[in-house]
Design a protein around this motif. Structure first.
Motif, PDB file in Angstrom:
ATOM      1  N   ARG A 187       0.798  -1.227   0.000  1.00 47.81           N
ATOM      2  CA  ARG A 187       0.000   0.000   0.000  1.00 47.81           C
ATOM      3  C   ARG A 187       0.832   1.280   0.000  1.00 47.81           C
ATOM      4  O   ARG A 187       0.309   2.347  -0.197  1.00 47.81           O
ATOM      5  CB  ARG A 187      -0.922  -0.008   1.213  1.00 47.81           C
ATOM      6  N   ARG A 188       2.113   1.157   0.270  1.00 45.76           N
ATOM      7  CA  ARG A 188       2.957   2.348   0.340  1.00 45.76           C
ATOM      8  C   ARG A 188       4.069   2.259  -0.690  1.00 45.76           C
ATOM      9  O   ARG A 188       4.652   1.203  -0.873  1.00 45.76           O
ATOM     10  CB  ARG A 188       3.590   2.482   1.721  1.00 45.76           C
ATOM     11  N   SER A 189       4.351   3.382  -1.294  1.00 48.26           N
ATOM     12  CA  SER A 189       5.515   3.387  -2.181  1.00 48.26           C
ATOM     13  C   SER A 189       6.733   3.740  -1.326  1.00 48.26           C
ATOM     14  O   SER A 189       6.607   4.355  -0.275  1.00 48.26           O
ATOM     15  CB  SER A 189       5.333   4.402  -3.311  1.00 48.26           C
ATOM     16  N   MET A 190       7.888   3.331  -1.790  1.00 51.54           N
ATOM     17  CA  MET A 190       9.105   3.566  -1.028  1.00 51.54           C
ATOM     18  C   MET A 190      10.108   4.293  -1.913  1.00 51.54           C
ATOM     19  O   MET A 190      10.172   4.046  -3.108  1.00 51.54           O
ATOM     20  CB  MET A 190       9.669   2.229  -0.550  1.00 51.54           C
ATOM     21  N   SER A 191      10.884   5.143  -1.333  1.00 48.85           N
ATOM     22  CA  SER A 191      11.884   5.907  -2.058  1.00 48.85           C
ATOM     23  C   SER A 191      12.948   4.985  -2.642  1.00 48.85           C
ATOM     24  O   SER A 191      13.477   4.119  -1.950  1.00 48.85           O
ATOM     25  CB  SER A 191      12.525   6.913  -1.100  1.00 48.85           C
ATOM     26  N   ALA A 192      13.283   5.183  -3.912  1.00 49.05           N
ATOM     27  CA  ALA A 192      14.315   4.368  -4.551  1.00 49.05           C
ATOM     28  C   ALA A 192      15.663   4.566  -3.876  1.00 49.05           C
ATOM     29  O   ALA A 192      16.436   3.626  -3.733  1.00 49.05           O
ATOM     30  CB  ALA A 192      14.408   4.727  -6.038  1.00 49.05           C
ATOM     31  N   GLU A 193      15.931   5.808  -3.411  1.00 50.11           N
ATOM     32  CA  GLU A 193      17.195   6.071  -2.725  1.00 50.11           C
ATOM     33  C   GLU A 193      17.283   5.259  -1.432  1.00 50.11           C
ATOM     34  O   GLU A 193      18.319   4.708  -1.083  1.00 50.11           O
ATOM     35  CB  GLU A 193      17.363   7.564  -2.403  1.00 50.11           C
ATOM     36  N   CYS A 194      16.161   5.170  -0.716  1.00 50.07           N
ATOM     37  CA  CYS A 194      16.119   4.405   0.535  1.00 50.07           C
ATOM     38  C   CYS A 194      16.390   2.927   0.263  1.00 50.07           C
ATOM     39  O   CYS A 194      17.170   2.287   0.967  1.00 50.07           O
ATOM     40  CB  CYS A 194      14.760   4.590   1.200  1.00 50.07           C
ATOM     41  N   LEU A 195      15.764   2.392  -0.774  1.00 50.49           N
ATOM     42  CA  LEU A 195      15.965   0.987  -1.116  1.00 50.49           C
ATOM     43  C   LEU A 195      17.418   0.715  -1.498  1.00 50.49           C
ATOM     44  O   LEU A 195      17.994  -0.302  -1.118  1.00 50.49           O
ATOM     45  CB  LEU A 195      15.042   0.575  -2.261  1.00 50.49           C
ATOM     46  N   GLU A 196      18.011   1.627  -2.233  1.00 53.21           N
ATOM     47  CA  GLU A 196      19.404   1.452  -2.647  1.00 53.21           C
ATOM     48  C   GLU A 196      20.341   1.466  -1.441  1.00 53.21           C
ATOM     49  O   GLU A 196      21.267   0.667  -1.346  1.00 53.21           O
ATOM     50  CB  GLU A 196      19.797   2.537  -3.643  1.00 53.21           C
ATOM     51  N   VAL A 197      20.069   2.357  -0.477  1.00 54.83           N
ATOM     52  CA  VAL A 197      20.888   2.414   0.739  1.00 54.83           C
ATOM     53  C   VAL A 197      20.759   1.101   1.508  1.00 54.83           C
ATOM     54  O   VAL A 197      21.755   0.542   1.976  1.00 54.83           O
ATOM     55  CB  VAL A 197      20.485   3.620   1.618  1.00 54.83           C
ATOM     56  N   LEU A 198      19.541   0.575   1.631  1.00 57.58           N
ATOM     57  CA  LEU A 198      19.333  -0.694   2.327  1.00 57.58           C
ATOM     58  C   LEU A 198      20.066  -1.832   1.624  1.00 57.58           C
ATOM     59  O   LEU A 198      20.716  -2.662   2.266  1.00 57.58           O
ATOM     60  CB  LEU A 198      17.839  -1.021   2.409  1.00 57.58           C
ATOM     61  N   LEU A 199      19.949  -1.880   0.327  1.00 53.70           N
ATOM     62  CA  LEU A 199      20.599  -2.925  -0.458  1.00 53.70           C
ATOM     63  C   LEU A 199      22.110  -2.885  -0.273  1.00 53.70           C
ATOM     64  O   LEU A 199      22.750  -3.904  -0.013  1.00 53.70           O
ATOM     65  CB  LEU A 199      20.228  -2.744  -1.938  1.00 53.70           C
ATOM     66  N   GLN A 200      22.691  -1.719  -0.383  1.00 57.02           N
ATOM     67  CA  GLN A 200      24.143  -1.578  -0.216  1.00 57.02           C
ATOM     68  C   GLN A 200      24.578  -1.930   1.203  1.00 57.02           C
ATOM     69  O   GLN A 200      25.638  -2.526   1.403  1.00 57.02           O
ATOM     70  CB  GLN A 200      24.585  -0.152  -0.570  1.00 57.02           C
ATOM     71  N   ALA A 201      23.756  -1.575   2.197  1.00 50.50           N
ATOM     72  CA  ALA A 201      24.088  -1.891   3.589  1.00 50.50           C
ATOM     73  C   ALA A 201      24.146  -3.404   3.807  1.00 50.50           C
ATOM     74  O   ALA A 201      25.063  -3.911   4.453  1.00 50.50           O
ATOM     75  CB  ALA A 201      23.066  -1.259   4.529  1.00 50.50           C
ATOM     76  N   VAL A 202      23.192  -4.127   3.241  1.00 47.34           N
ATOM     77  CA  VAL A 202      23.186  -5.581   3.387  1.00 47.34           C
ATOM     78  C   VAL A 202      24.399  -6.186   2.692  1.00 47.34           C
ATOM     79  O   VAL A 202      25.088  -7.046   3.242  1.00 47.34           O
ATOM     80  CB  VAL A 202      21.874  -6.190   2.828  1.00 47.34           C
ATOM     81  N   MET A 203      24.680  -5.735   1.482  1.00 48.11           N
ATOM     82  CA  MET A 203      25.780  -6.301   0.718  1.00 48.11           C
ATOM     83  C   MET A 203      27.142  -5.995   1.324  1.00 48.11           C
ATOM     84  O   MET A 203      28.056  -6.811   1.229  1.00 48.11           O
ATOM     85  CB  MET A 203      25.728  -5.820  -0.733  1.00 48.11           C
ATOM     86  N   SER A 204      27.278  -4.857   1.957  1.00 50.68           N
ATOM     87  CA  SER A 204      28.588  -4.491   2.523  1.00 50.68           C
ATOM     88  C   SER A 204      28.663  -4.797   4.022  1.00 50.68           C
ATOM     89  O   SER A 204      29.649  -4.433   4.678  1.00 50.68           O
ATOM     90  CB  SER A 204      28.870  -3.013   2.287  1.00 50.68           C
ATOM     91  N   ARG A 205      27.638  -5.444   4.538  1.00 51.68           N
ATOM     92  CA  ARG A 205      27.569  -5.817   5.972  1.00 51.68           C
ATOM     93  C   ARG A 205      27.750  -4.603   6.880  1.00 51.68           C
ATOM     94  O   ARG A 205      28.498  -4.633   7.849  1.00 51.68           O
ATOM     95  CB  ARG A 205      28.629  -6.864   6.306  1.00 51.68           C
ATOM     96  N   SER A 206      27.069  -3.523   6.548  1.00 48.11           N
ATOM     97  CA  SER A 206      27.136  -2.337   7.391  1.00 48.11           C
ATOM     98  C   SER A 206      25.732  -1.982   7.875  1.00 48.11           C
ATOM     99  O   SER A 206      24.732  -2.460   7.324  1.00 48.11           O
ATOM    100  CB  SER A 206      27.748  -1.170   6.613  1.00 48.11           C
ATOM    101  N   ALA A 207      25.655  -1.156   8.882  1.00 43.23           N
ATOM    102  CA  ALA A 207      24.379  -0.769   9.461  1.00 43.23           C
ATOM    103  C   ALA A 207      23.775   0.398   8.682  1.00 43.23           C
ATOM    104  O   ALA A 207      24.493   1.206   8.074  1.00 43.23           O
ATOM    105  CB  ALA A 207      24.571  -0.364  10.927  1.00 43.23           C
ATOM    106  N   ALA A 208      22.471   0.464   8.695  1.00 38.63           N
ATOM    107  CA  ALA A 208      21.765   1.574   8.070  1.00 38.63           C
ATOM    108  C   ALA A 208      20.691   2.057   9.038  1.00 38.63           C
ATOM    109  O   ALA A 208      20.054   1.247   9.708  1.00 38.63           O
ATOM    110  CB  ALA A 208      21.138   1.146   6.755  1.00 38.63           C
ATOM    111  N   THR A 209      20.493   3.339   9.096  1.00 39.24           N
ATOM    112  CA  THR A 209      19.462   3.901   9.955  1.00 39.24           C
ATOM    113  C   THR A 209      18.295   4.350   9.092  1.00 39.24           C
ATOM    114  O   THR A 209      18.486   5.063   8.107  1.00 39.24           O
ATOM    115  CB  THR A 209      20.015   5.116  10.733  1.00 39.24           C
ATOM    116  N   ILE A 210      17.110   3.898   9.459  1.00 39.43           N
ATOM    117  CA  ILE A 210      15.904   4.268   8.708  1.00 39.43           C
ATOM    118  C   ILE A 210      15.076   5.191   9.573  1.00 39.43           C
ATOM    119  O   ILE A 210      14.771   4.869  10.721  1.00 39.43           O
ATOM    120  CB  ILE A 210      15.094   3.018   8.325  1.00 39.43           C
ATOM    121  N   VAL A 211      14.736   6.356   9.046  1.00 38.66           N
ATOM    122  CA  VAL A 211      13.934   7.320   9.791  1.00 38.66           C
ATOM    123  C   VAL A 211      12.583   7.436   9.131  1.00 38.66           C
ATOM    124  O   VAL A 211      12.472   7.552   7.944  1.00 38.66           O
ATOM    125  CB  VAL A 211      14.629   8.693   9.810  1.00 38.66           C
TER     126      VAL A 211
END
Length: 156
Positions: free
Chosen positions: A132-156
């Motif tokens: 039901r909600r659209s999500m920012s492409a920039e936010c998704l890219e940050v999450l994806l990179q965080a998982v791949m590089s094993r780093s933490a990401a903060t979501i506000v």
């Protein structure tokens, strides 16, 4: 022209024409019909679905499932395709589930080992499902990179 170059060009010609004769292909590639005949046998052994039709109006034909030529992807493009394909698992049903899984297996098989390792971190670790909600492409890219590089990401 080297044989490998000729075979790649032949795959592209066969995909483009669908119906063809040995003479047409030989003329196009500047080789003998016998060479084209051997090349078509070799393509058949590689899985290119080519068959011959005898008699008047005969020649060679390509079965409905054509093979596509190799495409060079950047690492970012490869990651995007893998992630998009993985996202299909969260849909109730898709008309091409088996084909997508097969394509993903082939695609994954040819990735360099370091990229395979980074991409494998996504499997079962990250899912984005928001009907039901659209999500920012920039936010998704940050999450994806965080998982791949094993780093933490903060979501506000």
């Amino acid at each position: 022209m080297y044989k490998s170059q000729r075979l790649i060009r032949l795959i592209m010609l066969v995909n483009a024409k669908k119906n063809f004769t040995l003479r047409e292909l030989a003329d196009e590639l500047g080789v003998s019909q016998r060479t084209i005949s051997r090349d078509l046998i070799e393509l058949g052994e590689l899985g290119i679905p080519v068959y011959s039709v005898q008699g008047r109006g005969g020649g060679f034909r390509l079965l409905n499932e054509r093979l596509l030529p190799a495409i060079a992807f950047t690492e970012s493009e490869a990651t995007a395709l893998f992630f998009a394909s993985q996202s299909l698992a969260y849909f109730g049903s898709v008309p091409f589930g088996k084909a997508a899984a097969s394509a993903l297996d082939k695609f994954y098989h040819y990735l360099p080992p370091d990229l395979k390792e980074r991409i494998s971190r996504l499997t079962g670790k990250m899912a984005i499902w928001s009907p039901r909600r659209s999500m920012s492409a920039e936010c998704l890219e940050v999450l994806l990179q965080a998982v791949m590089s094993r780093s933490a990401a903060t979501i506000v």
